[in-house]
Design an enzyme around this catalytic site. Structure first.
Site, PDB file in Angstrom:
ATOM      1  N   GLU A   1       0.982  -1.290  -0.162  1.00 46.46           N
ATOM      2  CA  GLU A   1      -0.092  -0.136  -0.070  1.00 46.46           C
ATOM      3  C   GLU A   1       0.949   1.302   0.018  1.00 46.46           C
ATOM      4  OE1 GLU A   1      -3.710  -2.418   2.428  1.00 46.46           O
ATOM      5  OE2 GLU A   1      -1.610  -2.027   3.254  1.00 46.46           O
ATOM      6  N   THR A   2       0.273   2.204  -0.671  1.00 52.54           N
ATOM      7  CA  THR A   2       0.930   3.526  -0.673  1.00 52.54           C
ATOM      8  C   THR A   2      -0.397   4.464  -0.237  1.00 52.54           C
ATOM      9  OG1 THR A   2       2.361   3.259  -2.328  1.00 52.54           O
ATOM     10  CG2 THR A   2       1.692   5.535  -1.972  1.00 52.54           C
TER      11      THR A   2
END
Length: 305
Positions: free
Chosen positions: A46-47
């Site tokens: 995830e970002t």
């Protein structure tokens, strides 16, 4: 335009363990497609993009992307972003301090408590924004066993059986017999796609769990597989733990009171993670759930975008 970013290892106090997270600051002005491409460039599970909040009393507006799609809510971006925002604004000379903030996510506002500074890794804990609910689904034990290269007898323990739960993101909770069964898993995404249900418009991800752990303090040992998100395997998944809270309460028939759980994940990946889950039960129902963990920064820089 240059935008600051930092990489944090989340749900761990040790660098190069836990679940890595990219935190992109100053993200106002980035379109959805650009954020999705940046998440693909980092290629982490995830970002998270930090934007100006809609409510000025809140700390930030967060947008969370996997390499494959946006999520309405996720645990390790919430913990990591809360710590990153607190550390970015920490001007007290490195002393320890506690603070409470609200992060705006697509699932809704998420209240976080953060402890930063001092000699230990920072810690954050958030109130789960939605209670876990069980969704209708039926499962064939043989099909699930085939998708994970296990025997049907290794699926389930005690009264725990495969079930579908969501606290914002849907996961199939798959109990396996023991640590040996969890370690023996060889996941086949094609076979999973044939037996996994669609929930909330998406193919549900898989969250395997058994009792105990490599860490003697762990109550559950887990693994997460999410081909629909572009994640082969995830070393720590707070949203899955949020969903799992409903399964724990349902199958273990928790009595009224406070119930703490330490959940380990990522062991088989060489990135052990430790997720703290606290459940408050009243009147036979979950009255509140909190998820917490540590995070430590390992890199920082700028994006020339």
């Amino acid at each position: 335009m240059s935008r600051r970013y930092a990489i944090y290892d989340v749900f761990t106090d040790t660098r190069l363990a836990g679940n890595p997270l990219a935190v992109v600051f100053d993200a106002d002005g980035l379109e959805d497609a650009a954020m999705q491409r940046i998440a693909g460039e980092f290629n982490l599970s995830e970002t998270v993009f930090v934007k100006t909040p809609e409510n000025p009393a809140h700390a930030a507006r967060l947008r969370i992307f996997t390499p494959g799609r946006e999520l309405p809510f996720a645990g390790h971006p919430t913990v990591g972003a809360a710590i990153a925002i607190a550390e970015a604004g920490d001007g007290n000379g490195g002393g320890s301090r506690d603070l409470v903030s609200v992060l705006e996510e697509n699932v809704g506002p998420v209240r976080c408590a953060v402890k930063v500074g001092g000699t230990k890794a920072a810690f954050a804990e958030f109130d789960v924004p939605r209670k876990s609910v069980r969704l209708d689904a039926s499962f064939e034990r043989q099909a699930i066993a085939d998708a994970f290269s296990l025997k049907p007898g290794q699926i389930g323990f005690e009264n725990h059986v495969p079930s579908l739960w969501s606290a914002g993101v849907a996961f199939v909770m798959i109990p396996v017999h023991d640590l040996a069964a969890a370690a023996a898993v060889d996941f086949d995404p094609t076979l999973w796609e044939r037996c996994a249900p669609f929930a909330e418009g998406r193919l549900a991800s898989a969250y395997l769990y058994c009792r105990g752990g490599v860490n003697h303090l762990a109550k559950f040992h887990t693994r997460m597989f999410a081909p629909d998100m572009g994640i082969a395997e995830d070393p720590a998944t707070g949203a899955a733990v949020a969903a799992m809270s409903g399964a724990i309460h349902f199958f273990d028939k928790l009595v009224d009171g406070h119930h703490p759980f330490l959940i380990e994940q990522g062991v088989e990946m060489g990135r052990p993670s430790h997720i703290h889950l606290h459940l408050d039960v009243a009147g036979g129902a979950i009255a509140g759930a909190r998820i917490g963990g540590e995070a430590i920064r390992i890199a920082s820089g700028t994006l020339d975008l």
